[in-house]
Design a protein around this motif. Structure first.
Motif, PDB file in Angstrom:
ATOM      1  N   THR A 116      29.743  31.522 -21.614  1.00 48.41           N
ATOM      2  CA  THR A 116      30.900  32.241 -20.909  1.00 48.41           C
ATOM      3  C   THR A 116      30.317  33.206 -19.950  1.00 48.41           C
ATOM      4  OG1 THR A 116      32.281  31.699 -22.810  1.00 48.41           O
ATOM      5  CG2 THR A 116      33.105  33.550 -21.522  1.00 48.41           C
ATOM      6  N   ALA A 150      28.944  32.189 -16.728  1.00 48.26           N
ATOM      7  CA  ALA A 150      30.002  31.791 -15.946  1.00 48.26           C
ATOM      8  C   ALA A 150      30.635  33.043 -15.185  1.00 48.26           C
ATOM      9  CB  ALA A 150      31.226  31.325 -16.596  1.00 48.26           C
ATOM     10  N   PHE A 151      31.038  34.286 -15.909  1.00 46.47           N
ATOM     11  CA  PHE A 151      31.307  35.410 -15.132  1.00 46.47           C
ATOM     12  C   PHE A 151      30.195  35.802 -14.387  1.00 46.47           C
ATOM     13  CE2 PHE A 151      34.157  35.912 -19.061  1.00 46.47           C
ATOM     14  CZ  PHE A 151      35.290  36.167 -18.057  1.00 46.47           C
ATOM     15  N   ARG A 210      27.930  34.119 -12.630  1.00 47.27           N
ATOM     16  CA  ARG A 210      27.659  33.475 -11.468  1.00 47.27           C
ATOM     17  C   ARG A 210      28.964  33.809 -10.687  1.00 47.27           C
ATOM     18  NH1 ARG A 210      25.543  29.270 -14.695  1.00 47.27           N
ATOM     19  NH2 ARG A 210      27.639  28.382 -15.445  1.00 47.27           N
ATOM     20  N   ARG A 211      30.210  33.875 -11.028  1.00 54.23           N
ATOM     21  CA  ARG A 211      31.338  34.554 -10.262  1.00 54.23           C
ATOM     22  C   ARG A 211      31.160  35.712  -9.577  1.00 54.23           C
ATOM     23  NH1 ARG A 211      36.924  36.752 -11.470  1.00 54.23           N
ATOM     24  NH2 ARG A 211      35.548  38.543 -12.166  1.00 54.23           N
ATOM     25  N   GLU A 251      31.451  39.456 -23.506  1.00 51.38           N
ATOM     26  CA  GLU A 251      31.030  38.573 -22.428  1.00 51.38           C
ATOM     27  C   GLU A 251      31.246  38.894 -21.039  1.00 51.38           C
ATOM     28  OE1 GLU A 251      31.912  35.111 -25.930  1.00 51.38           O
ATOM     29  OE2 GLU A 251      33.155  35.241 -24.012  1.00 51.38           O
TER      30      GLU A 251
END
Lengths: 291, 293
Positions: free
Chosen positions: A20, A23-24, A26-27, A116
């Motif tokens: 998670t 994912a944050f 990378r965004r 996260e």
């Protein structure tokens, strides 16, 4: 009861949290790389770094003489001005901007923890900042390698490393500002004020303090290294294999008293700033309403 | 499926949610009903665990306070309007949320097709219409096929076509056995979708009823606004509620729901109680009235 979310392949908590977070991250990285502030800062830093390279080369009188070391020394002041501003404003607008747009609430309504999200933002923005700085330093290094060869490249690389550390540390401070404010504009204002304080007022304050209160040299040194920018400056000067005598009595005192332990001490100060700021940010963020 | 007990959420001295308790069984569809400021949105945010609150909320077997992340895995959330970064492309947004929910990205394709957004993957979120944004939010909510769907006035920003599209999708979800909790201002939505109606007023749950008992002539309910003297509003609202009407104080009078063939009832009740009615108006569309304020 059909608990689809829970009946999906059960994974250990840690990898799930890491996934998670990534994912944050990378965004955040993707958005930073396409944002205007990133392009603007990257371009500005690259232009100034390349200009400094040319000026330092011109100052040698002959090409090829310690170009990297001279440029690194020349870039030091530029880094102290530009990098904290860049990192603090990026961090400051990060969470506050999400809160203001209403996107923070939607993200937190997903099965994610606040830590996260914050850690993901921190990692993504750190990567974006380091990428931005490496572009500037890389162009500068290209000019130097072309015109002056590789003399003093170690000093230059040391400065790149310390600069990235400074960026990450001041980004943490920016995130702390961001989680404490509701609006991106307010967060930016506070970040600029903190930047001004660290860059200008602390030096002036120390000068005034030493005149008014007759600080002893060890007190002056202790007060100086509380400022992460001063700690960075001393670290970078040591990385250039130069003497801290250039910083006056406090520098002489530091060299003589702490000797070989000094670089670690200064790195520790920077790391402490980064870690404590991030911890404080995490603590506030986990307790504060997202709206 | 959802147990709420004694939930209190205060903003400063004001209790936005004040001692609310209720229970929702698996597969039930529940409407949260109330005027603006009644506490519906705050209650939903407490259910999602994004606001701190006093009391106890259990979703599935997960205590929202202690294991909010696990509880949210059981919930698909649709906000009033999708709030996501405007520059992000629709396809990228779906994949991002699929990663957060640990869902195979292939599921995104399937869901976009279900909500009729296939072919729009390259569009940026800012270029989507309100209806498309809500369909995207529904697709995101359905990514992990959660057993519970929570919607906060999902059609309030949509035109008639958009409303109808979203409403039809919700009916499909209901038929699939999902537990649905939705906030709404619209009697037609509540009647068409809800098994039960939780009426909120000033942060309190004032009634736990069914649309059928609330509106016996289902589909024939109209909202009327009665303007009475400000100091009489509270007592007039109580009087009408005691008589079985659903009443909202919306700052511009009393919004009263009444069967279309008995619109005079609330007026007569108030007149008999000596409450002067300064003005009245039949609202064709309660939601539009709310939106116009």
């Amino acid at each position: 009861m059909t608990q689809v979310g829970l009946s999906s392949p059960s994974l250990p908590m840690c990898p799930s949290a890491m996934r998670t977070t990534l994912a944050f991250a990378r965004r955040e990285l993707r958005e930073a790389l396409t944002s205007r502030w990133f392009l603007l800062y990257t371009a500005a830093f690259a232009v100034l770094a390349v200009a400094t390279s040319f000026m330092s080369l011109a100052g040698t009188g002959s090409h090829g003489f310690a170009g990297f070391s001279r440029t690194a020394a020349g870039l030091l002041n530029l880094v102290m001005l530009v990098v904290p501003l860049m990192a603090m404003t990026a961090g400051a607008t990060s969470v506050a901007g999400e809160r203001e747009r209403g996107t923070l609430l939607y993200l937190l309504a997903q099965p994610v923890s606040r830590l996260e999200l914050l850690l993901g933002k921190f990692i993504g923005l750190s990567a974006a900042l380091c990428a931005s700085l490496c572009i500037g330093f890389g162009l500068s290094a290209g000019v130097l390698a072309w015109r002056a060869g590789g003399a003093g490249v170690g000093s230059f690389l040391s400065l790149v490393g310390f600069t990235c550390l400074l960026a990450v540390v001041t980004l943490s401070v920016g995130l702390l500002i961001s989680v404490s404010t509701r609006k991106a504009s307010v967060a930016t204002g506070v970040a600029v004020f903190v930047w001004l304080t660290l860059v200008f007022l602390s030096d002036l304050g120390l000068m005034a303090g030493s005149l008014l209160f007759k600080f002893r040299v060890q007190e002056l040194f202790s007060l100086a290294i509380i400022n992460p920018l001063q700690a960075f400056k001393m670290s970078a000067i040591l990385g250039l294999n130069a003497s801290l005598d250039v910083l006056g009595p406090a520098g002489v005192y530091a060299s003589r008293t702490f000797g070989a332990a000094l670089p670690w001490m200064l790195a520790g100060v920077l790391a402490a700033w980064g870690a404590l700021s991030f911890l404080a940010a995490a603590l506030i963020f986990t307790r504060r309403a997202p709206v | 499926m959802i147990h709420v007990k004694g939930v209190i959420k205060k903003f400063g001295p004001v209790a936005a949610v004040d001692g609310v308790s209720f229970h929702i069984d698996e597969g039930e569809s529940i409407a949260l009903w109330g005027s603006n400021g009644a506490g519906k949105t705050t209650l939903i945010r407490c259910l999602l665990g994004v606001l701190r609150f006093r009391g106890r909320i259990v979703v599935g077997d997960e205590n929202v306070k202690r294991r909010g992340k696990m509880a949210r895995r059981l919930i698909g959330y649709v906000p009033q309007e999708l709030a996501f970064h405007d520059d992000t492309r629709l396809g990228a947004a779906m994949i991002f949320f699929a990663k957060l929910r640990r869902v195979d990205p292939a599921r995104c394709v399937e869901l976009l097709e279900q909500v009729g957004l296939t072919g729009h993957e390259r569009k940026r979120v800012r270029d989507l219409s309100g209806g498309m944004k809500q369909r995207l939010a529904l697709a995101v909510a359905m990514l992990a096929d959660p057993p519970i769907i929570i919607l906060d006035e999902p059609t309030s920003n949509l035109d008639a076509v958009g409303r109808s599209e979203v409403f039809e999708m919700l009916q499909v979800l209901k038929r699939k056995g999902k537990t649905i909790l939705f906030a709404s201002h619209r009697p037609d939505e509540v009647i068409g979708l809800a098994d039960r109606l939780l009426v909120m007023e000033k942060g309190r749950l004032v009634r736990d009823t069914t649309p059928a008992s609330q509106w016996p002539a289902a589909g024939a309910v109209q909202t009327m606004r009665l303007v009475v003297a400000g100091e009489r509003e509270e007592s007039a609202a109580t009087l009408l509620r005691d008589a079985g009407h659903i009443v909202h104080l919306n700052g511009r009078g009393l919004c009263v729901l009444a069967p279309h063939d008995k619109k005079a009832l609330p007026i007569r009740l108030l007149a008999q109680a000596g409450v002067d009615i300064h003005d009245f108006e039949i609202l064709e569309d309660f939601n539009n009235e709310e939106g116009a304020r």
